[in-house]
Design an enzyme around this catalytic site. Structure first.
Site, mmCIF file in Angstrom:
data_model
loop_
_atom_site.group_PDB
_atom_site.id
_atom_site.type_symbol
_atom_site.label_atom_id
_atom_site.label_comp_id
_atom_site.label_asym_id
_atom_site.label_seq_id
_atom_site.Cartn_x
_atom_site.Cartn_y
_atom_site.Cartn_z
ATOM 1 N N THR A 1 -39.611 27.516 -10.496
ATOM 2 C CA THR A 1 -39.977 26.146 -10.121
ATOM 3 C C THR A 1 -40.164 25.429 -11.449
ATOM 4 O O THR A 1 -40.588 26.052 -12.431
ATOM 5 C CB THR A 1 -41.297 26.079 -9.311
ATOM 6 O OG1 THR A 1 -42.351 26.566 -10.133
ATOM 7 C CG2 THR A 1 -41.235 26.909 -8.031
ATOM 8 N N HIS A 2 -39.812 24.162 -11.509
ATOM 9 C CA HIS A 2 -39.856 23.389 -12.767
ATOM 10 C C HIS A 2 -39.025 24.058 -13.865
ATOM 11 O O HIS A 2 -39.317 23.894 -15.045
ATOM 12 C CB HIS A 2 -41.292 23.212 -13.260
ATOM 13 C CG HIS A 2 -42.258 22.783 -12.203
ATOM 14 N ND1 HIS A 2 -42.489 21.460 -11.898
ATOM 15 C CD2 HIS A 2 -43.024 23.503 -11.332
ATOM 16 C CE1 HIS A 2 -43.379 21.384 -10.915
ATOM 17 N NE2 HIS A 2 -43.702 22.614 -10.534
ATOM 18 N N ASN B 1 -16.578 28.552 -23.000
ATOM 19 C CA ASN B 1 -17.314 27.444 -22.374
ATOM 20 C C ASN B 1 -17.177 27.412 -20.853
ATOM 21 O O ASN B 1 -16.118 27.731 -20.315
ATOM 22 C CB ASN B 1 -16.822 26.110 -22.935
ATOM 23 C CG ASN B 1 -17.109 25.981 -24.417
ATOM 24 O OD1 ASN B 1 -18.080 26.533 -24.913
ATOM 25 N ND2 ASN B 1 -16.237 25.271 -25.119
ATOM 26 N N LYS C 1 -8.375 3.519 1.481
ATOM 27 C CA LYS C 1 -7.545 4.716 1.317
ATOM 28 C C LYS C 1 -7.660 5.406 -0.033
ATOM 29 O O LYS C 1 -7.885 6.616 -0.101
ATOM 30 C CB LYS C 1 -6.090 4.371 1.613
ATOM 31 C CG LYS C 1 -5.947 4.081 3.066
ATOM 32 C CD LYS C 1 -4.635 3.570 3.508
ATOM 33 C CE LYS C 1 -4.842 3.006 4.893
ATOM 34 N NZ LYS C 1 -5.742 1.805 4.905
ATOM 35 N N LYS D 1 -16.644 30.670 -29.095
ATOM 36 C CA LYS D 1 -17.036 29.965 -27.879
ATOM 37 C C LYS D 1 -16.278 30.392 -26.624
ATOM 38 O O LYS D 1 -15.080 30.639 -26.668
ATOM 39 C CB LYS D 1 -16.796 28.462 -28.070
ATOM 40 C CG LYS D 1 -17.833 27.812 -28.925
ATOM 41 C CD LYS D 1 -19.099 27.537 -28.139
ATOM 42 C CE LYS D 1 -19.810 26.351 -28.733
ATOM 43 N NZ LYS D 1 -19.959 25.269 -27.865
ATOM 44 N N SER E 1 -12.953 27.009 -27.650
ATOM 45 C CA SER E 1 -13.103 25.819 -28.488
ATOM 46 C C SER E 1 -11.976 25.823 -29.514
ATOM 47 O O SER E 1 -11.553 26.880 -29.980
ATOM 48 C CB SER E 1 -14.456 25.871 -29.188
ATOM 49 O OG SER E 1 -14.426 25.075 -30.359
ATOM 50 N N GLN F 1 -7.768 -2.092 3.608
ATOM 51 C CA GLN F 1 -6.733 -1.278 2.970
ATOM 52 C C GLN F 1 -7.323 -0.517 1.772
ATOM 53 O O GLN F 1 -6.803 0.514 1.367
ATOM 54 C CB GLN F 1 -5.592 -2.200 2.524
ATOM 55 C CG GLN F 1 -4.459 -1.492 1.813
ATOM 56 C CD GLN F 1 -3.246 -2.389 1.679
ATOM 57 O OE1 GLN F 1 -2.568 -2.671 2.660
ATOM 58 N NE2 GLN F 1 -2.975 -2.869 0.481
ATOM 59 N N GLU G 1 -18.851 22.509 -15.541
ATOM 60 C CA GLU G 1 -19.183 21.178 -16.076
ATOM 61 C C GLU G 1 -18.343 20.093 -15.396
ATOM 62 O O GLU G 1 -18.837 19.011 -15.071
ATOM 63 C CB GLU G 1 -18.959 21.147 -17.593
ATOM 64 C CG GLU G 1 -19.995 21.969 -18.346
ATOM 65 C CD GLU G 1 -19.628 22.200 -19.811
ATOM 66 O OE1 GLU G 1 -18.763 21.485 -20.347
ATOM 67 O OE2 GLU G 1 -20.206 23.126 -20.410
ATOM 68 N N SER H 1 0.813 -1.221 0.000
ATOM 69 C CA SER H 1 0.000 0.000 0.000
ATOM 70 C C SER H 1 0.844 1.266 0.000
ATOM 71 O O SER H 1 0.313 2.373 0.047
ATOM 72 C CB SER H 1 -0.924 -0.002 1.231
ATOM 73 O OG SER H 1 -0.181 -0.176 2.413
ATOM 74 N N TYR I 1 -9.915 -6.669 12.066
ATOM 75 C CA TYR I 1 -9.252 -6.174 10.859
ATOM 76 C C TYR I 1 -9.160 -7.258 9.792
ATOM 77 O O TYR I 1 -8.862 -8.413 10.078
ATOM 78 C CB TYR I 1 -7.834 -5.661 11.196
ATOM 79 C CG TYR I 1 -7.094 -5.197 9.960
ATOM 80 C CD1 TYR I 1 -7.265 -3.902 9.474
ATOM 81 C CD2 TYR I 1 -6.256 -6.062 9.252
ATOM 82 C CE1 TYR I 1 -6.618 -3.483 8.320
ATOM 83 C CE2 TYR I 1 -5.612 -5.642 8.088
ATOM 84 C CZ TYR I 1 -5.800 -4.357 7.635
ATOM 85 O OH TYR I 1 -5.172 -3.949 6.494
HETATM 86 N N1 ARG Z 1 -1.624 -1.300 4.772
HETATM 87 C C1 ARG Z 1 -2.553 -1.777 5.737
HETATM 88 C C2 ARG Z 1 -3.880 -1.041 5.605
HETATM 89 O O1 ARG Z 1 -3.901 -0.026 4.962
HETATM 90 C C3 ARG Z 1 -1.996 -1.543 7.111
HETATM 91 C C4 ARG Z 1 -2.444 -2.511 8.142
HETATM 92 C C5 ARG Z 1 -1.802 -3.806 7.924
HETATM 93 N N2 ARG Z 1 -2.125 -4.747 8.905
HETATM 94 C C6 ARG Z 1 -2.009 -6.047 8.686
HETATM 95 N N3 ARG Z 1 -2.303 -6.830 9.622
HETATM 96 N N4 ARG Z 1 -1.575 -6.494 7.550
HETATM 97 O O2 ARG Z 1 -4.906 -1.447 6.067
#
Ligand code: ARG
Length: 459
Positions: free
Chosen positions: A155-156, A285, A325, A283, A277, A322, A290, A23, A317
């Site tokens: 409205t509408h 834009n 993130k 143009k 454009s 993971q 958008e 990660s 866990y």
């Molecule tokens: N990279 C892991 C995560 O983002 C960290 C935690 C890892 N823990 C484990 N027991 N492998 O969740």
């Protein structure tokens, strides 16, 4: 490939497996939070007599030097480490030797990553809040400056009744104000420290969890170690709150796009916030609006993705987590970027007051007020509605506004009309007659503006 957990293994991890599992390419962004958490952890370990004062000093100095060197670019976070936690620990051992190996005493990467992500999210919530506040300041200025800028309320998407630009901007003020309060709520609810929960069942060391919580600015420690390492509710709440911010921005964008169109010409987006454009020279834009509207889908997607990821995970866990993130980082970056750009665009946008008022007049937005005039002169509302309907039909046929009719023309439909009808259906009167709190009349708006000013000063 540098791993923390090689002891039990007899074979090297397959390269593909290693890459799939790693990660670091995305969790490197919270190196600062990881170091901050580790400093609090060792400070507590020393206070509890688990580390010596000298070991603590060495570790903290080492961690601070890593932070400095990452910041000034002399230490690169490379992908030879599995995650940011391994990188920091390995770099520490590299720098200070034996003492560095004690950093992870009484800690698991499970409570560590839970902490890092919370610290990171907390920082970002404050930034989001700041950006929302800047948006509110721009909106409040527009409200103050446009108490008599008359425009059609819709409205509408049909012209309905006259309002002012101040009143319309006030609607967005309320939306972004609620967004801020959602940020505040999330912050408050999430602000408990998971550090010390270990892998899932706490630790055998006499940790002082209240103390680390306090050092890191939390309101206290979390109360269940299983939940501490597997709770991602606050991320789902944040994604939901950001989705709502984006929904508001997207609606606003849609209005800017419509208002900027050749047919409406209510606004002109500043050159700095529009694009041309490659083929059509005329143009200009509204690409920013958008894109903001388009990027809303990404943030909604992140919310759906994380909800789906979490729904089948048994306690505690699991590596699935993971996956939180990248979604969250992308959604935060997107929402922050959109807020900043939209605020800049709004601040520099020109409103065409004359066009707006003309549009309100020519859309019969004062028809309700013409009917009210009759009612005030004793005509039952249902009859008044019918009479004004006839007037509108007549005006459409002649291509004029109600205000353009002569008194004779008015009287031909109903003798009740007198000279004062013109004043009664002027945009100013239509708006000024609406003065209950929340309505567009000047007195009502001034009261609201005063309250919003107090709110912005206090928050
Ligand atoms: N990279 C892991 C995560 O983002 C960290 C935690 C890892 N823990 C484990 N027991 N492998 O969740």
């Amino acid at each position: 490939m540098a791993q923390l957990w090689g002891g039990r293994f007899t074979k090297e991890t397959d390269k593909l497996v290693y890459d799939f599992n790693a990660s670091i390419s995305f969790d490197k962004r919270f190196y600062e939070q990881d170091i901050r958490g580790s400093i609090a952890h060792v400070t507590m370990l020393a206070k509890q007599g688990i580390l010596t004062g000298e070991e603590k000093e060495q570790i903290i100095k080492g961690l601070e030097s890593i932070r400095t060197d990452v910041e000034n670019g002399t230490l690169k976070i490379t992908e030879e480490y599995e995650d940011i936690h391994s990188f920091v620990e390995a770099s520490l051992i590299d720098r200070i030797g034996e003492a560095g190996k004690k950093l992870h005493t009484g800690r698991s990467r499970n409570d560590q990553v839970a902490l890092d992500m919370k610290l990171y999210t907390r920082d970002e919530i404050l930034e989001l809040d700041g950006l929302l506040k800047e948006m509110l300041e721009v909106l409040l200025k527009l409200m103050k400056d446009n108490l008599e800028t008359y425009m059609p309320g819709f409205t509408h998407l049909q012209k309905a009744q006259p309002i002012t630009l101040a009143h319309h901007m006030g609607a967005y003020f309320e939306m972004f104000k609620r967004d801020r309060s959602r940020m505040k709520d999330i912050y408050k609810r999430m602000n408990l420290c998971p550090l010390g929960s270990g892998a899932l069942a706490g630790t055998t060391y006499p940790l002082d969890r209240e103390y680390t919580a306090e050092l890191l600015g939390f309101d206290g420690p979390t109360l269940n170690s299983i939940d501490s390492v597997s709770d991602r509710d606050y991320l789902i709440e944040l994604l939901s709150a950001m989705s709502t911010v984006m929904m508001h921005l997207s609606r606003f964008s849609e209005e800017v796009i419509i208002w900027n169109s050749n047919e409406y010409r209510f606004v002109e987006i500043d050159d700095a916030y529009s694009t041309g454009s490659s083929i059509m020279p005329q143009k200009k834009n509204p690409d920013i609006a958008e894109l903001v509207r388009g990027k809303t889908g990404r943030v909604y997607g992140a919310l759906t993705a994380l909800l789906t990821t979490m729904k089948g995970i048994p306690l505690a866990y699991n590596k699935d987590m993971q996956e939180d993130k990248e979604f969250v980082f992308d959604a935060i970056d997107t929402t922050k970027g959109c807020l900043a750009l939209f605020t800049g665009m709004l601040k520099t946008m020109k409103f065409n007051q004359v066009r707006m008022e003309e549009s309100a007049k020519h859309g019969f937005t004062n028809a309700t007020d013409a009917a009210d005039y009759l009612v005030n002169h004793g005509v039952p509302f249902r009859d008044a509605h019918g009479i004004v309907g006839q007037l509108v039909l007549y005006c459409i046929d002649k291509g004029i506004a109600l205000d353009d009719m002569s008194l004779e023309e008015f009287k031909a439909v109903s003798p009740v009309f007198e000279e004062d009808i013109y004043d009664a259906i002027s945009m100013k009167t239509c708006v000024e007659m609406r003065n209950t709190i929340g309505a567009p009349g000047r007195a009502a708006m001034e009261q609201v503006i005063q309250e919003e000013e107090k709110y912005l000063a206090a928050e």
